[in-house]
Write an enzyme that holds these catalytic residues in place. Structure first.
Site, PDB file in Angstrom:
ATOM      1  N   GLU A  84      45.790  44.463  36.600  1.00 42.28           N
ATOM      2  CA  GLU A  84      46.786  43.558  35.859  1.00 42.28           C
ATOM      3  C   GLU A  84      48.129  43.383  37.204  1.00 42.28           C
ATOM      4  OE1 GLU A  84      44.681  45.254  34.050  1.00 42.28           O
ATOM      5  OE2 GLU A  84      44.092  44.865  32.230  1.00 42.28           O
TER       6      GLU A  84
ATOM      7  N   GLU B  22      39.397  48.055  29.784  1.00 42.29           N
ATOM      8  CA  GLU B  22      39.549  48.262  28.365  1.00 42.29           C
ATOM      9  C   GLU B  22      38.376  48.267  27.573  1.00 42.29           C
ATOM     10  OE1 GLU B  22      42.817  45.141  28.524  1.00 42.29           O
ATOM     11  OE2 GLU B  22      44.313  46.526  28.391  1.00 42.29           O
TER      12      GLU B  22
ATOM     13  N   GLY C 102      40.424  43.690  31.912  1.00 39.63           N
ATOM     14  CA  GLY C 102      39.992  44.019  30.377  1.00 39.63           C
ATOM     15  C   GLY C 102      38.173  44.535  30.324  1.00 39.63           C
TER      16      GLY C 102
ATOM     17  N   ALA D 288      39.686  40.107  32.034  1.00 35.53           N
ATOM     18  CA  ALA D 288      39.810  38.587  30.651  1.00 35.53           C
ATOM     19  C   ALA D 288      39.485  37.928  32.238  1.00 35.53           C
ATOM     20  CB  ALA D 288      41.327  39.028  30.490  1.00 35.53           C
TER      21      ALA D 288
HETATM   22  C1  3H9 Z   1      43.099  40.849  32.101  1.00 32.65           C
HETATM   23  O1  3H9 Z   1      42.285  41.639  32.161  1.00 32.65           O
HETATM   24  C2  3H9 Z   1      44.341  41.149  30.560  1.00 32.65           C
HETATM   25  C3  3H9 Z   1      44.126  41.815  29.958  1.00 32.65           C
HETATM   26  O2  3H9 Z   1      44.249  43.079  30.196  1.00 32.65           O
HETATM   27  C4  3H9 Z   1      44.288  41.496  28.740  1.00 32.65           C
HETATM   28  C5  3H9 Z   1      43.490  40.021  28.092  1.00 32.65           C
HETATM   29  C6  3H9 Z   1      44.008  39.962  26.974  1.00 32.65           C
HETATM   30  N1  3H9 Z   1      38.545  35.116  35.339  1.00 32.65           N
HETATM   31  O3  3H9 Z   1      37.508  36.892  44.220  1.00 32.65           O
HETATM   32  P1  3H9 Z   1      35.789  36.587  43.957  1.00 32.65           P
HETATM   33  C7  3H9 Z   1      36.338  34.100  39.724  1.00 32.65           C
HETATM   34  S1  3H9 Z   1      43.809  40.726  33.393  1.00 32.65           S
HETATM   35  C8  3H9 Z   1      38.569  34.396  35.717  1.00 32.65           C
HETATM   36  O4  3H9 Z   1      36.413  35.503  44.810  1.00 32.65           O
HETATM   37  P2  3H9 Z   1      35.018  38.599  45.591  1.00 32.65           P
HETATM   38  C9  3H9 Z   1      36.969  33.432  40.938  1.00 32.65           C
HETATM   39  O5  3H9 Z   1      38.505  32.424  41.293  1.00 32.65           O
HETATM   40  C10 3H9 Z   1      42.384  40.095  34.976  1.00 32.65           C
HETATM   41  N2  3H9 Z   1      37.632  33.846  37.091  1.00 32.65           N
HETATM   42  O6  3H9 Z   1      34.785  37.264  44.021  1.00 32.65           O
HETATM   43  C11 3H9 Z   1      36.190  32.786  42.004  1.00 32.65           C
HETATM   44  O7  3H9 Z   1      35.955  32.083  41.542  1.00 32.65           O
HETATM   45  P3  3H9 Z   1      35.468  30.546  42.621  1.00 32.65           P
HETATM   46  C12 3H9 Z   1      42.274  41.426  35.453  1.00 32.65           C
HETATM   47  C13 3H9 Z   1      37.728  35.122  37.783  1.00 32.65           C
HETATM   48  O8  3H9 Z   1      33.053  39.354  44.934  1.00 32.65           O
HETATM   49  C14 3H9 Z   1      34.743  33.818  41.313  1.00 32.65           C
HETATM   50  O9  3H9 Z   1      35.902  34.439  40.153  1.00 32.65           O
HETATM   51  N3  3H9 Z   1      41.344  41.687  36.557  1.00 32.65           N
HETATM   52  C15 3H9 Z   1      37.866  36.476  37.428  1.00 32.65           C
HETATM   53  O10 3H9 Z   1      35.223  38.637  46.449  1.00 32.65           O
HETATM   54  C16 3H9 Z   1      34.630  35.000  42.710  1.00 32.65           C
HETATM   55  O11 3H9 Z   1      35.733  35.475  43.018  1.00 32.65           O
HETATM   56  C17 3H9 Z   1      41.263  41.053  37.700  1.00 32.65           C
HETATM   57  O12 3H9 Z   1      42.771  40.787  37.968  1.00 32.65           O
HETATM   58  C18 3H9 Z   1      38.763  36.808  36.517  1.00 32.65           C
HETATM   59  N4  3H9 Z   1      39.258  37.808  35.584  1.00 32.65           N
HETATM   60  O13 3H9 Z   1      35.892  40.010  43.681  1.00 32.65           O
HETATM   61  C19 3H9 Z   1      40.235  40.562  38.378  1.00 32.65           C
HETATM   62  N5  3H9 Z   1      38.297  37.235  38.344  1.00 32.65           N
HETATM   63  O14 3H9 Z   1      34.203  31.103  43.426  1.00 32.65           O
HETATM   64  C20 3H9 Z   1      40.425  39.824  39.641  1.00 32.65           C
HETATM   65  C21 3H9 Z   1      37.150  36.636  39.337  1.00 32.65           C
HETATM   66  O15 3H9 Z   1      35.467  29.539  41.865  1.00 32.65           O
HETATM   67  N6  3H9 Z   1      39.155  39.396  39.964  1.00 32.65           N
HETATM   68  N7  3H9 Z   1      37.063  35.287  38.944  1.00 32.65           N
HETATM   69  O16 3H9 Z   1      36.329  30.418  43.530  1.00 32.65           O
HETATM   70  C22 3H9 Z   1      39.380  40.554  41.093  1.00 32.65           C
HETATM   71  O17 3H9 Z   1      40.434  40.949  41.173  1.00 32.65           O
HETATM   72  C23 3H9 Z   1      37.776  39.985  42.375  1.00 32.65           C
HETATM   73  O18 3H9 Z   1      37.343  38.612  41.705  1.00 32.65           O
HETATM   74  C24 3H9 Z   1      36.841  40.375  42.153  1.00 32.65           C
HETATM   75  C25 3H9 Z   1      35.081  39.711  43.090  1.00 32.65           C
HETATM   76  C26 3H9 Z   1      37.201  41.668  42.915  1.00 32.65           C
HETATM   77  C27 3H9 Z   1      36.062  41.046  40.644  1.00 32.65           C
END
Ligand code: 3H9
Length: 689
Positions: free
Chosen positions: A125, A105, A102, A63
């Site tokens: 999450e 999901e 998400g 999400a």
């Molecule tokens: C969820 O899904 C809830 C649901 O169950 C229910 C909903 C109802 N959203 O980490 P990076 C941005 S909760 C918005 O440097 P990498 C991040 O801030 C979510 N932004 O890259 C950064 O921005 P900036 C569950 C996001 O290659 C840029 O993307 N998911 C999100 O080292 C690059 O990120 C997670 O917890 C997001 N979801 O790693 C996964 N994700 O450049 C969270 C990233 O402006 N994300 N950004 O600073 C990660 O673990 C890593 O970002 C990922 C890539 C492994 C994907």
């Protein structure tokens, strides 16, 4: 307006592509067109099957975290998944990169999942203080079984493609053109005419759950939650998936999600997520980077060896320099042994161990550093010793090589000024054990060149560290604040608190351990040596050291450690020593409550953080939070000291600091101007520079 969702056809298979860089988060502007596209494809008789894929470097990473805490815009993710699940034609998710939160999901709403062999899938999450709120806790156990789902959801750790295949989370693993293979897979499923059962109706695995084993596993996990609500809620939600109907469990999951997302712990953990990424940006992405092909570490002791391993683990060839043959041999042998332990624990393969060992080159000769692009000094913490090393480096290092000191306290400006190339000098303050601890304080000296700084920040991320740029002052951000946190420890003891009482106030707060346990673990002799060098004293700790009680390594310190155990046992002798020293000073013991312990240790911690911000030693309050959570165990559910100050109430902190200042006259209680301003405005902003 870019096309966040597009549809193409390959024969009678429609391919839906999500394109929302950088990580294809399920933002409102994706959900809306995706919902529309899926509804249209469901009703289009010319479409026989649907593939869902993503453009860019990854599948949907979750999400959109930036939307949490704001009013929900319809359609919600849950509605998109529910719609997907009503489609009677085969739906196939084609996953590359990561399918997280998400994103996973969403694909649990598909009939089939096929993945690239490098893909990773997970529900992280919990790391944001949440539980999967898009049906993940209810659908995942139906596919992989309740126990596997519980492990994945409570840990938040993604699994690799092969493990996902074994767990029946995915149906096929491919190399090469994923979308073409997903289309072929969809056509094959169509041809086989398999019944296309949505995940919600696959109950056979769930029905076989060994409830007693599940409850035992959940209870074990709950024990490790240390005050965090999310892991407990995750376990509860998976339990609901077993004991309630699909719709009831889904409704219960929603309720738990809404509670968590509105709570302080999730706010704190989301703050940390963005804080770490902000800190890792360093001085700017437009700056050029220097090429780092070979790294050298000077000093093969515990710190130097750990730093060398950190770089080798990141794939860098490392020259490890130690002037004495014997010390070098010992250092290399320790590294060898550490990797062997990882192999025996199963966290490293034998092949990877060999690969890493092959990256090491031992040397006793400074001339061998001439081909190194980054040289990190990790020798004895004494200015004269450091200056001698930098003199030698200045003579042998190639032009443009970055020269780094791993000092924890010393003046990096003075070290830089002793060389003919101060612009190439930075501080790289690793935390011990350096191959494990994530935090890296990167010290920007007065003359450090921006490109050198940008290079080491990027490099740090590349070797899996969490970098934070800090300025020069005694102890930088972390150790300077640590001193403020510990400044009242002795006074609290002398006034009537016991080490275990103080430590308990800390663990109840959420710290993994209290300051005295920490001191015993690190070795009390380190602080003793530092105090002696600076002409300082600490009556209790100094006396313990004089008695040879250095902590765990000598079997006693503030606590006793019986028969080599690591479990601290309160020691009546230490308590008697404290009372005797108090009596000598004429201090009558009184009862000290947990509130007072927190006020006299953590309020000065926040206050020192505010002073650090005022002095621009840290650029942002959130950088300080990143330092404390990753380097010192500040509880993540409280977001770091500066975030916690907002939760606790800065007005209250100022008032109590004033109280203690009036009572004791000690400078650590003198409220910082910036803390007063924070109390008035509720924001640390505008403080850094
Ligand atoms: C969820 O899904 C809830 C649901 O169950 C229910 C909903 C109802 N959203 O980490 P990076 C941005 S909760 C918005 O440097 P990498 C991040 O801030 C979510 N932004 O890259 C950064 O921005 P900036 C569950 C996001 O290659 C840029 O993307 N998911 C999100 O080292 C690059 O990120 C997670 O917890 C997001 N979801 O790693 C996964 N994700 O450049 C969270 C990233 O402006 N994300 N950004 O600073 C990660 O673990 C890593 O970002 C990922 C890539 C492994 C994907």
């Amino acid at each position: 307006m870019p096309d966040f969702v597009s549809v193409a056809s390959d024969g009678d298979v429609a391919v839906v592509t999500i394109d929302n860089p950088p990580v294809n988060a399920m933002s409102f502007h994706v959900r809306e067109p995706l919902h529309q596209a899926l509804a249209a494809l469901r009703d289009d008789p010319s479409v026989a099957a649907i593939v869902i894929a993503c453009a860019g470097r990854t599948f949907v990473a979750g999400a959109d975290i930036t939307e949490f805490g704001k009013p929900v815009q319809q359609p919600e993710l849950r509605a998109v998944i529910a719609l997907l699940e009503t489609i009677a034609k085969p739906t196939v998710a084609a996953i590359h990169g990561t399918a997280l939160g998400g994103g996973l999901e969403l694909v649990l709403g598909c009939h089939f999942r096929v993945v690239d062999s490098n893909a990773r899938l997970g529900l992280p999450e919990v790391k944001l203080g949440l539980l999967p709120g898009g049906g993940g806790t209810v659908r995942l156990p139906r596919l992989v079984g309740a126990e596997k789902a519980l492990g994945m959801i409570v840990s938040g750790t993604p699994i690799a493609a092969v493990e996902a295949l074994e767990a029946a989370l995915v149906d096929a693993v491919f190399d090469g053109d994923l979308i073409a293979q997903a289309v072929r897979f969809a056509s094959e499923m169509l041809a086989k005419g398999r019944p296309f059962l949505p995940v919600r109706d696959r109950n056979d695995r769930l029905g076989k759950t060994d409830l007693a084993a599940f409850d035992r596993q959940a209870a074990e996990l709950a024990k490790k939650a240390r005050g965090l609500e999310a892991p407990i809620a995750c376990a509860q939600a998976v339990r609901n998936a077993i004991s309630l109907s699909f719709d009831e469990a889904l409704a219960a999951e929603r309720e738990l999600f809404l509670k968590l997302v509105a709570g302080d712990q999730s706010r704190a953990q989301r703050h940390l997520f963005f804080a770490e990424r902000e800190a890792a940006k360093g001085p700017g992405k437009d700056l050029s980077r220097r090429r780092i092909a070979r790294v050298a570490i000077i000093g093969a002791g515990t710190m130097g060896g750990g730093i060398a391993m950190a770089f080798a683990n990141g794939g860098f060839p490392v020259t490890l320099l130690e002037p004495g043959e014997e010390a070098l041999r010992r250092g290399l042998a320790t590294i060898d042994k550490n990797y062997a332990v990882s192999v025996s624990r199963g966290s490293l393969t034998e092949a990877a161990r060999q690969q890493r060992l092959d990256l090491f080159k031992g040397s006793t000769d400074y001339a061998d550093l001439a081909d190194c692009d980054l040289i990190v000094e990790a020798v004895f913490e004494e200015m004269a010793v450091k200056l001698e090393v930098f003199g030698k480096l200045d003579a042998v290092a190639k032009p443009g090589a970055i020269l780094a000191t791993n000092t924890s306290y010393l003046d990096v400006n003075a070290i830089a000024a002793s060389t003919s190339r101060p612009h190439d000098v930075v501080g790289l303050h690793f935390f011990s054990p350096a191959n494990v601890m994530k935090l890296l304080e990167i010290v920007r000296a007065e003359k450090t060149a921006p490109d050198a700084l940008a290079t080491v920040v990027e490099l740090a991320r590349g070797i899996g560290k969490v970098p934070v740029v800090v300025g020069v002052c005694h102890g930088f951000v972390g150790n300077r604040m640590l001193a403020a946190r510990g400044a009242e420890s002795e006074a609290l003891l002398l006034e009537g608190a016991t080490p275990s009482q103080i430590d308990k106030a800390f663990t109840d707060f959420g710290w993994p351990m209290g300051p005295f346990q920490m001191g015993d673990l690190a070795g009390l002799d380190i602080g003793w040596r530092n105090r002696k060098a600076r002409g300082l004293t600490a009556v209790i700790a100094d006396t313990l050291c004089e008695q040879g009680r250095f902590g765990q390594k000598t079997g006693s310190g503030f606590y006793r450690y019986e028969n080599g155990s690591r479990t601290p046992v309160p020691d009546a002798e230490v308590e008697a020593l404290i009372r005797a020293k108090a009596a000598e000073k004429g201090i009558a013991p009184r009862t000290i409550g947990a509130d007072e312990i927190i006020e006299r240790t953590l309020y000065p911690l926040v206050n020192e953080g505010a002073k650090i911000l005022e002095e621009k030693i840290a650029a942002r309050a959130s950088d300080i939070d990143v330092v404390w959570v990753n380097g010192y165990g500040f509880p993540i559910g409280k977001g770091g000291p500066m975030f916690w100050a907002g939760l606790e109430g800065a007005g209250k902190i100022v008032e109590r600091l004033e109280h203690w200042h009036e009572r004791t006259g000690r400078p650590i209680f003198q409220p910082a101007t910036l803390l007063r301003r924070f109390a008035e405005t509720g924001s640390w902003e505008g403080a850094g520079g």
